[in-house]
Write an enzyme that holds these catalytic residues in place. Structure first.
Site, PDB file in Angstrom:
ATOM      1  NE  ARG A  89      -8.309  -0.230 -12.877  1.00  0.00           N
ATOM      2  CZ  ARG A  89      -7.468  -0.590 -13.832  1.00  0.00           C
ATOM      3  NH1 ARG A  89      -7.644  -0.176 -15.070  1.00  0.00           N
ATOM      4  NH2 ARG A  89      -6.442  -1.346 -13.561  1.00  0.00           N
ATOM      5  CE1 TYR A 228     -15.807  -4.761  -7.647  1.00  0.00           C
ATOM      6  CE2 TYR A 228     -13.968  -3.853  -8.886  1.00  0.00           C
ATOM      7  CZ  TYR A 228     -14.452  -4.627  -7.841  1.00  0.00           C
ATOM      8  OH  TYR A 228     -13.580  -5.249  -7.012  1.00  0.00           O
ATOM      9  CE  LYS A 237      -6.391   3.834  -9.591  1.00  0.00           C
ATOM     10  NZ  LYS A 237      -6.519   2.434  -9.364  1.00  0.00           N
ATOM     11  CG  HIS A 257      -1.681   3.656 -10.318  1.00  0.00           C
ATOM     12  ND1 HIS A 257      -1.651   2.464 -11.006  1.00  0.00           N
ATOM     13  CD2 HIS A 257      -2.555   3.474  -9.297  1.00  0.00           C
ATOM     14  CE1 HIS A 257      -2.464   1.601 -10.431  1.00  0.00           C
ATOM     15  NE2 HIS A 257      -3.018   2.174  -9.392  1.00  0.00           N
ATOM     16  CB  SER A 279      -4.140  -2.489 -10.994  1.00  0.00           C
ATOM     17  OG  SER A 279      -4.391  -1.177 -11.459  1.00  0.00           O
ATOM     18  CB  CYS A 281       1.852  -4.759  -8.926  1.00  0.00           C
ATOM     19  SG  CYS A 281       1.326  -5.650 -10.411  1.00  0.00           S
ATOM     20  CG  ASP A 304      -4.747   3.290  -6.092  1.00  0.00           C
ATOM     21  OD1 ASP A 304      -4.096   2.288  -6.451  1.00  0.00           O
ATOM     22  OD2 ASP A 304      -5.674   3.765  -6.769  1.00  0.00           O
ATOM     23  NE  ARG A 408      -9.485  -3.985  -5.983  1.00  0.00           N
ATOM     24  CZ  ARG A 408      -8.329  -3.427  -6.342  1.00  0.00           C
ATOM     25  NH1 ARG A 408      -7.771  -2.505  -5.565  1.00  0.00           N
ATOM     26  NH2 ARG A 408      -7.717  -3.786  -7.442  1.00  0.00           N
TER      27      ARG A 408
HETATM   28  P1  GTP Z   1      -4.405  -1.768  -6.627  1.00  0.00           P
HETATM   29  O1  GTP Z   1      -5.256  -1.378  -5.475  1.00  0.00           O
HETATM   30  O2  GTP Z   1      -5.119  -2.636  -7.603  1.00  0.00           O
HETATM   31  O3  GTP Z   1      -3.785  -0.600  -7.308  1.00  0.00           O
HETATM   32  O4  GTP Z   1      -3.253  -2.773  -6.062  1.00  0.00           O
HETATM   33  P2  GTP Z   1      -1.926  -2.527  -5.194  1.00  0.00           P
HETATM   34  O5  GTP Z   1      -0.805  -2.124  -6.070  1.00  0.00           O
HETATM   35  O6  GTP Z   1      -2.213  -1.668  -4.025  1.00  0.00           O
HETATM   36  O7  GTP Z   1      -1.587  -4.020  -4.711  1.00  0.00           O
HETATM   37  P3  GTP Z   1      -1.707  -4.688  -3.254  1.00  0.00           P
HETATM   38  O8  GTP Z   1      -0.743  -4.110  -2.269  1.00  0.00           O
HETATM   39  O9  GTP Z   1      -3.128  -4.712  -2.868  1.00  0.00           O
HETATM   40  O10 GTP Z   1      -1.215  -6.159  -3.584  1.00  0.00           O
HETATM   41  C1  GTP Z   1      -1.808  -6.954  -4.591  1.00  0.00           C
HETATM   42  C2  GTP Z   1      -1.503  -8.407  -4.341  1.00  0.00           C
HETATM   43  O11 GTP Z   1      -0.092  -8.611  -4.336  1.00  0.00           O
HETATM   44  C3  GTP Z   1      -2.022  -8.899  -2.998  1.00  0.00           C
HETATM   45  O12 GTP Z   1      -2.554 -10.184  -3.160  1.00  0.00           O
HETATM   46  C4  GTP Z   1      -0.795  -8.931  -2.136  1.00  0.00           C
HETATM   47  O13 GTP Z   1      -0.881  -9.908  -1.141  1.00  0.00           O
HETATM   48  C5  GTP Z   1       0.327  -9.243  -3.140  1.00  0.00           C
HETATM   49  N1  GTP Z   1       1.624  -8.648  -2.710  1.00  0.00           N
HETATM   50  C6  GTP Z   1       1.837  -7.391  -2.266  1.00  0.00           C
HETATM   51  N2  GTP Z   1       3.126  -7.212  -1.900  1.00  0.00           N
HETATM   52  C7  GTP Z   1       3.759  -8.386  -2.140  1.00  0.00           C
HETATM   53  C8  GTP Z   1       5.114  -8.830  -1.955  1.00  0.00           C
HETATM   54  O14 GTP Z   1       6.007  -8.118  -1.513  1.00  0.00           O
HETATM   55  N3  GTP Z   1       5.379 -10.120  -2.338  1.00  0.00           N
HETATM   56  C9  GTP Z   1       4.405 -10.945  -2.842  1.00  0.00           C
HETATM   57  N4  GTP Z   1       4.745 -12.185  -3.173  1.00  0.00           N
HETATM   58  N5  GTP Z   1       3.117 -10.552  -3.004  1.00  0.00           N
HETATM   59  C10 GTP Z   1       2.804  -9.291  -2.659  1.00  0.00           C
HETATM   60  C1  SPV Z   2      -6.703  -0.344  -9.591  1.00  0.00           C
HETATM   61  O1  SPV Z   2      -7.225  -1.108 -10.414  1.00  0.00           O
HETATM   62  O2  SPV Z   2      -5.568   0.164  -9.776  1.00  0.00           O
HETATM   63  C2  SPV Z   2      -7.407  -0.038  -8.336  1.00  0.00           C
HETATM   64  C3  SPV Z   2      -8.793  -0.501  -8.180  1.00  0.00           C
HETATM   65  O3  SPV Z   2      -6.840   0.631  -7.491  1.00  0.00           O
HETATM   66  S1  SPV Z   2      -9.937   0.475  -9.040  1.00  0.00           S
HETATM   67  O4  SPV Z   2     -10.545   1.407  -8.114  1.00  0.00           O
HETATM   68  O5  SPV Z   2     -10.953  -0.425  -9.605  1.00  0.00           O
HETATM   69  O6  SPV Z   2      -9.267   1.227 -10.080  1.00  0.00           O
HETATM   70 MN    MN Z   3      -4.687   1.162  -8.119  1.00  0.00          MN
END
Ligand code: GTP
Ligand code: SPV
Ligand code: MN
Length: 624
Positions: A89, A228, A237, A257, A279, A281, A304, A408
């Site tokens: 983004r 993207y 979003k 979110h 994002s 996290c 999400d 992704r």
């Molecule tokens: P968006 O799709 O961007 O909104 O991200 P999200 O909030 O869904 O994050 P996601 O669950 O994909 O995790 C992002 C990164 O953080 C990944 O590399 C995970 O492996 C890592 N992660 C997720 N949960 C944990 C956790 O409990 N501990 C640690 N150390 N890393 C984590």
């Molecule tokens: C984020 O960035 O919070 C995502 C990926 O979930 S995107 O679709 O690029 O916004």
């Molecule tokens: Mn997201």
């Protein structure tokens, strides 16, 4: 010069009338398509129906064009790499073009809507030459919702069409609803790269000039120059957060979110939990978590985005408007997120900017403990774990990850083996608890509970997180990210926080309990203090025990934390020192946060709710 050729008229997949049910197409839709086509000058117009056959046609064409690589390792799945400049983004190119600058607020980029349209109109002029204009009717949330939230994305990217098919409900069903006269959002997208006669198309067309623009009063979206993710899949979003947050303000609900999960205790008590993390996290991971504690069950509703509306019983009901997962690939593996791995293994997925194995499958950092001996990295380069080629020479990819950090997987959520049956329920699920989280190496404890709703809104409003690769720009910079919505609030941030406070003021409201969590606190060596992933179930258990009044807590200046021994730690691999540090509330660290929180609230200007300043005063007093 723009070709003077007549604008093609819209046809369905087989050249038939675009109205699948035979009903006349909504005149406003036809008018808009005609207007966009006259400006952008596509070679063809294709009304997207959303069928399997159409998906096969589109993906075959993308394979033939060299954009997609069909995987042999997974059914009906594709690998694609973007232009290296188009991987995330673009927050600095994202605009809220409200009529008044004041309504965009200090956290958004703003331009006068008429001036922005004038500039973008020149960018769009002729920008679809040599391409197909796809008309993608879509519905965010179930088609049988009381108030289906409809939209039409016009795009010149087949990648966007195939991804939208995974992420939303597209095609005939949505078009039929639009043709009944229901309101819908206009979402215009172009990669901004006309194919000039005699030239071949880029594998990933895009434009150095990018604009992701929202007109909240008009409920319209104009996106240009990027193909993207959140820049281009406009149902996600742009619609479901930025435009929907403005709708939600006007109509008394919330567009957030947030993940949504269903938690069942060993005694079969069910609670639904929503959690807002910025994002990359941890939302997808928490939503699909496999608990490490016996008898507890987590089922997935969303990973999400959550739309939350009050029910007649005064509770907040959440639905997931999406139909797919657009998950961060790196870090997703059988040991961290096995349910995501199972969903992916079922196929029907598009993988963007991951590495390709020699036997036609995908790989990314964290998928397996050891990388394969040989890969093609996301930039199409030879890659080995050592960084050396077979002849001993140093590869250009040496020392770099094989998959882009924001690569992704795009997979139907119905393939998630833990999907809760309630996912399909248009009225949603009543939320018992809201978690706010972020990535903080220091200061923020593993878990704490807000004292009440107002304090919970303060926690959400002032939470900070280290920036990630999900947006372009520096990674690892601590920034305030209210409710994980900083890049997604479609109006003034102070008004948004006031909206959160006001929700609790109506009579009969039974607000969720609010918690703050941090899986990312580090020890002196930089290692995580808490193992995270499936072990986060222990924190969810404590949350439930707080809801049910069975877990005591220690009142600290920043909120209520588990008493010593209050977390179920049976079988977890953490040392007592690590745990103490993960849970610690350090008064000195929090005193250092005070001026930063003050500065943040000040930066929001005059609309920041007085109640949040009161909360800061209270925190300052309690810290002494
Ligand atoms: P968006 O799709 O961007 O909104 O991200 P999200 O909030 O869904 O994050 P996601 O669950 O994909 O995790 C992002 C990164 O953080 C990944 O590399 C995970 O492996 C890592 N992660 C997720 N949960 C944990 C956790 O409990 N501990 C640690 N150390 N890393 C984590
Ligand atoms: C984020 O960035 O919070 C995502 C990926 O979930 S995107 O679709 O690029 O916004
Ligand atoms: Mn997201």
């Amino acid at each position: 010069p723009v070709s003077a050729a007549p604008v093609p008229s819209p046809t369905g997949a087989a050249g038939r009338s675009p109205a699948p049910s035979g009903a006349p197409v909504a005149p406003e839709l036809l008018r808009w398509i005609g207007e966009v086509a006259a400006l952008t000058r596509p070679d063809r117009i294709h009304f997207v129906t959303g069928t399997d056959a159409e998906f096969a046609e589109l993906t075959d064409a993308l394979v033939a064009a060299g954009t997609f690589t069909r995987l042999t390792g997974k059914p009906n799945s594709f690998h694609v790499v973007s232009d290296p400049s188009d991987v995330a983004r673009v927050e600095d190119r994202t605009f809220i073009c409200s009529e008044r600058e004041r309504d965009a607020g200090p956290t958004n980029n703003w331009r006068d809507p008429a001036a922005m349209k004038a500039e973008m109109t020149e960018l769009y002029r002729g920008c679809m030459r040599g391409r197909t204009l796809y008309v993608v009717p879509f519905c965010m949330g179930p088609l049988d919702a009381a108030k289906p939230r409809l939209g039409v994305e016009i795009t010149d990217s087949a990648y966007v069409v195939t991804s939208m098919r995974v992420m939303t409900r597209i095609g005939t069903g949505a078009l039929d609803l639009i043709n009944t006269g229901l309101p819908w959002v206009k979402a215009l997208h172009s990669v901004g790269a006309p194919v000039e006669p005699g030239t071949t198309d880029a594998v990933w067309p895009c434009n150095d000039t990018k604009y992701i623009v929202h007109f909240p009063e008009e409920r319209a979206i104009w996106s240009f120059g990027s193909g993207y993710g959140g820049n281009a899949l406009l149902g996600k979003k742009c619609y479901s957060l930025r435009i929907a947050s403005a709708m939600a303000r006007d109509e008394g609900w919330l567009a957030e979110h947030m993940l949504i999960l269903k938690l069942t205790s060993p005694s079969d008590v069910v609670h639904y939990v929503a959690a807002a993390f910025p994002s990359a996290c941890g939302k997808t991971n928490l939503a699909m978590l496999e608990p490490t504690i016996p008898g507890w069950r987590v089922e997935t509703l969303g990973d999400d985005i959550a739309w939350m509306e009050f029910g007649a019983d005064g509770r907040l009901y959440a639905t997931n408007p999406e139909f797919g997962l657009f998950g961060v690939a790196p870090g997703t593996g059988w040991d961290t997120n096995p349910n995501a791995m199972r969903a992916i293994a079922a196929g029907n997925s598009v993988f963007t900017n991951v590495a390709l194995t020699d036997d036609g499958d995908v790989w990314w950092e964290g998928m397996t403990p050891e990388p394969p001996a040989h890969l093609t990295d996301w930039q199409g380069r030879e890659w080995t774990p050592s960084g050396l080629a077979a002849d001993g020479s140093v590869l250009a990819s040496a020392g770099q990850p094989a998959a882009h950090p924001n690569s992704r997987f795009c997979t139907p959520i119905t393939q998630c083996p833990t999907l809760a049956a309630e996912y399909h329920e248009p009225r949603g699920v009543p939320i018992s608890a809201i978690l706010f989280g972020g990535r903080r190496k220091t200061t923020v404890p593993l878990v704490l509970q807000a004292r009440d709703w107002q304090h919970g809104v303060f926690l959400g409003a002032t939470i900070a997180s280290e920036t990630t690769a999900a947006a372009t720009g520096a990674v690892g910079v601590v920034r305030r990210d209210p409710m994980a919505m900083l890049p997604f609030i479609g109006y003034d941030a102070g008004d948004y926080l006031q909206h959160w406070l006001d929700l609790a003021r109506a009579p009969g409201r039974r607000m969720p309990a609010v918690f703050s969590v941090n899986w990312f606190r580090r020890d002196a060596d930089g290692g995580f203090l808490w193992p995270g992933f499936g072990e986060n179930a222990r924190v969810l258990k404590w949350v439930v025990e707080r809801l049910e009044g069975t877990a005591p807590a220690v009142r600290t200046p920043i909120g209520d934390v588990p008493v010593p021994g209050g977390l179920d730690l049976d079988g977890v691999e953490v040392t007592p020192e690590q745990l103490t540090r993960a849970l610690a509330v350090d008064g000195q660290e929090w005193k250092r946060e005070l001026p930063l929180i003050q500065e943040w609230l000040d930066s929001l200007g005059t609309t920041v709710p007085a109640a949040l300043r009161d909360e800061l005063d209270g925190l300052r007093e309690r810290l002494g």
